[in-house]
Design a protein around this motif. Structure first.
Motif, PDB file in Angstrom:
ATOM      1  N   ARG A  55       0.773  -1.089   0.074  1.00 53.76           N
ATOM      2  CA  ARG A  55       0.060   0.051  -0.082  1.00 53.76           C
ATOM      3  C   ARG A  55       0.915   1.394   0.070  1.00 53.76           C
ATOM      4  N   GLY A  56       2.028   1.283   0.757  1.00 55.18           N
ATOM      5  CA  GLY A  56       2.836   2.416   0.960  1.00 55.18           C
ATOM      6  C   GLY A  56       3.547   2.619  -0.444  1.00 55.18           C
ATOM      7  N   GLU A  57       3.796   1.592  -1.057  1.00 58.70           N
ATOM      8  CA  GLU A  57       4.518   1.665  -2.352  1.00 58.70           C
ATOM      9  C   GLU A  57       3.613   2.331  -3.422  1.00 58.70           C
ATOM     10  N   TYR A  58       2.371   1.848  -3.581  1.00 62.52           N
ATOM     11  CA  TYR A  58       1.101   2.273  -4.179  1.00 62.52           C
ATOM     12  C   TYR A  58       1.053   3.753  -4.176  1.00 62.52           C
ATOM     13  N   LEU A  59       1.119   4.133  -2.899  1.00 65.92           N
ATOM     14  CA  LEU A  59       0.517   5.626  -2.425  1.00 65.92           C
ATOM     15  C   LEU A  59       1.717   6.592  -2.775  1.00 65.92           C
ATOM     16  N   VAL A  60       3.024   6.013  -2.689  1.00 71.07           N
ATOM     17  CA  VAL A  60       3.980   6.960  -3.064  1.00 71.07           C
ATOM     18  C   VAL A  60       3.930   7.005  -4.690  1.00 71.07           C
ATOM     19  N   ARG A  61       3.606   5.964  -5.341  1.00 71.48           N
ATOM     20  CA  ARG A  61       3.544   6.141  -6.722  1.00 71.48           C
ATOM     21  C   ARG A  61       2.487   7.187  -7.408  1.00 71.48           C
ATOM     22  N   ILE A  62       1.359   7.047  -6.726  1.00 69.45           N
ATOM     23  CA  ILE A  62       0.217   7.725  -7.299  1.00 69.45           C
ATOM     24  C   ILE A  62      -0.221   9.258  -6.736  1.00 69.45           C
ATOM     25  N   THR A  63       0.469   9.393  -5.490  1.00 68.08           N
ATOM     26  CA  THR A  63       0.250  10.683  -4.968  1.00 68.08           C
ATOM     27  C   THR A  63       1.262  11.820  -5.271  1.00 68.08           C
ATOM     28  N   GLY A  64       2.165  11.540  -6.130  1.00 68.85           N
ATOM     29  CA  GLY A  64       3.280  12.432  -6.688  1.00 68.85           C
ATOM     30  C   GLY A  64       4.412  12.655  -5.620  1.00 68.85           C
ATOM     31  N   CYS A  65       4.619  11.726  -4.683  1.00 63.76           N
ATOM     32  CA  CYS A  65       5.732  11.789  -3.927  1.00 63.76           C
ATOM     33  C   CYS A  65       7.163  11.748  -4.594  1.00 63.76           C
ATOM     34  N   ASN A  66       7.243  10.966  -5.410  1.00 67.19           N
ATOM     35  CA  ASN A  66       8.287  10.753  -6.341  1.00 67.19           C
ATOM     36  C   ASN A  66       8.502  11.951  -7.343  1.00 67.19           C
ATOM     37  N   ASP A  67       7.509  12.704  -7.885  1.00 68.67           N
ATOM     38  CA  ASP A  67       7.514  13.710  -8.746  1.00 68.67           C
ATOM     39  C   ASP A  67       8.586  14.720  -8.426  1.00 68.67           C
ATOM     40  N   CYS A  68       8.474  15.256  -7.161  1.00 69.13           N
ATOM     41  CA  CYS A  68       9.267  16.143  -6.530  1.00 69.13           C
ATOM     42  C   CYS A  68      10.713  15.502  -5.897  1.00 69.13           C
ATOM     43  N   HIS A  69      10.290  14.488  -4.830  1.00 75.30           N
ATOM     44  CA  HIS A  69      11.328  13.797  -4.229  1.00 75.30           C
ATOM     45  C   HIS A  69      12.295  12.849  -4.977  1.00 75.30           C
ATOM     46  N   THR A  70      12.196  12.359  -5.999  1.00 69.21           N
ATOM     47  CA  THR A  70      13.132  11.656  -6.780  1.00 69.21           C
ATOM     48  C   THR A  70      13.515  12.522  -8.124  1.00 69.21           C
ATOM     49  N   PRO A  71      14.818  12.709  -7.996  1.00 68.58           N
ATOM     50  CA  PRO A  71      15.316  13.362  -9.313  1.00 68.58           C
ATOM     51  C   PRO A  71      15.300  12.514 -10.656  1.00 68.58           C
ATOM     52  N   GLY A  72      14.640  13.022 -11.658  1.00 72.75           N
ATOM     53  CA  GLY A  72      14.483  12.559 -12.819  1.00 72.75           C
ATOM     54  C   GLY A  72      13.308  11.517 -13.224  1.00 72.75           C
ATOM     55  N   TYR A  73      12.445  11.474 -11.770  1.00 71.42           N
ATOM     56  CA  TYR A  73      11.236  10.597 -11.950  1.00 71.42           C
ATOM     57  C   TYR A  73      10.053  11.063 -12.879  1.00 71.42           C
ATOM     58  N   ALA A  74       9.899  12.377 -12.872  1.00 72.42           N
ATOM     59  CA  ALA A  74       8.717  12.963 -13.676  1.00 72.42           C
ATOM     60  C   ALA A  74       9.255  12.950 -15.163  1.00 72.42           C
ATOM     61  N   GLU A  75      10.594  13.400 -15.368  1.00 69.49           N
ATOM     62  CA  GLU A  75      10.988  13.592 -16.887  1.00 69.49           C
ATOM     63  C   GLU A  75      10.939  12.061 -17.367  1.00 69.49           C
ATOM     64  N   SER A  76      11.212  11.062 -16.635  1.00 69.31           N
ATOM     65  CA  SER A  76      11.475   9.577 -17.174  1.00 69.31           C
ATOM     66  C   SER A  76      10.106   9.109 -17.415  1.00 69.31           C
ATOM     67  N   GLY A  77       8.881   9.697 -16.919  1.00 66.41           N
ATOM     68  CA  GLY A  77       7.661   9.072 -17.087  1.00 66.41           C
ATOM     69  C   GLY A  77       7.575   7.803 -16.007  1.00 66.41           C
ATOM     70  N   GLY A  78       8.442   8.163 -15.023  1.00 68.64           N
ATOM     71  CA  GLY A  78       8.182   7.342 -13.791  1.00 68.64           C
ATOM     72  C   GLY A  78       9.147   6.049 -13.800  1.00 68.64           C
TER      73      GLY A  78
END
Length: 189
Positions: A55-78
């Motif tokens: 559930r935590g992995e799912y929430l991190v994926r869908i709520t946008g946590c990675n969009d800002c807190h993971t370098p290159g995530y949004a640019e690479s399409g996740g």
């Protein structure tokens, strides 16, 4: 023929036996059925550790946590590797509040116990651009699942840069938020 007629008259019709038997069965069932008013509330099922991690992995994926807190995530399409998730970012968000950098959640979660995270996240107030209101609106189970997942990833990366005060130009890269000027009050006549 007379014998079969006599037996038919001596035996009550099936219908006349079914009605009392059905009434008796329903009465007995009612005696054994627990009343909804007297039943004790059943505790909700507690999610397993595996369920919380998923559930935590799912929430991190869908709520946008990675969009800002993971370098290159949004640019690479996740498509970045999970071992690079949530390590913070040097991308600053600059506006009237100064400049904010997405923190390294992997390091932060290692500093907190689950109880501390639950208390902290329930009243979270941060600087822009973090949508702290979304975290506060999450259920306890969702916040617990996020903690368990991020904590399980382990420490990685370096701390994010410190926030900068208003008026100080940040080094690149940063995203500048240009807001409209406040409207002036109309002159009195």
């Amino acid at each position: 023929m007379a014998d079969s007629r006599r037996r038919a008259l001596a035996m009550p019709p099936i219908r006349s036996l079914l009605v009392p038997a059905l009434a008796l069965a329903l009465s007995l069932a009612a005696c054994h059925a627990p009343s909804p008013h007297t039943q004790a509330a059943q505790p909700a099922a507690t999610p397993s550790d595996a369920d919380l991690l998923a559930r935590g992995e799912y929430l991190v994926r869908i709520t946008g946590c990675n969009d800002c807190h993971t370098p290159g995530y949004a640019e690479s399409g996740g498509t970045v590797a999970k071992d690079t998730w949530l390590v913070g970012s040097p991308m600053g968000f600059n506006g009237p509040w100064g400049t904010t950098y997405p923190s390294n959640l992997r390091l932060r979660m290692q500093q907190l116990t689950e109880a501390q995270w639950m208390e902290y996240s329930a009243t979270l107030r941060t600087r822009p651009m973090m949508p702290d209101f979304a975290v506060r609106a999450m259920s306890e189970d969702d916040r617990r699942a996020i903690y368990r997942f991020v904590h399980a990833l382990g420490a990685a990366g370096q701390p994010a840069p410190e926030a900068l005060p208003p008026g100080k130009t940040p080094p690149a890269p940063y995203l500048g938020m240009v807001l409209p000027a406040a409207a002036e009050a109309p002159a009195a006549k």
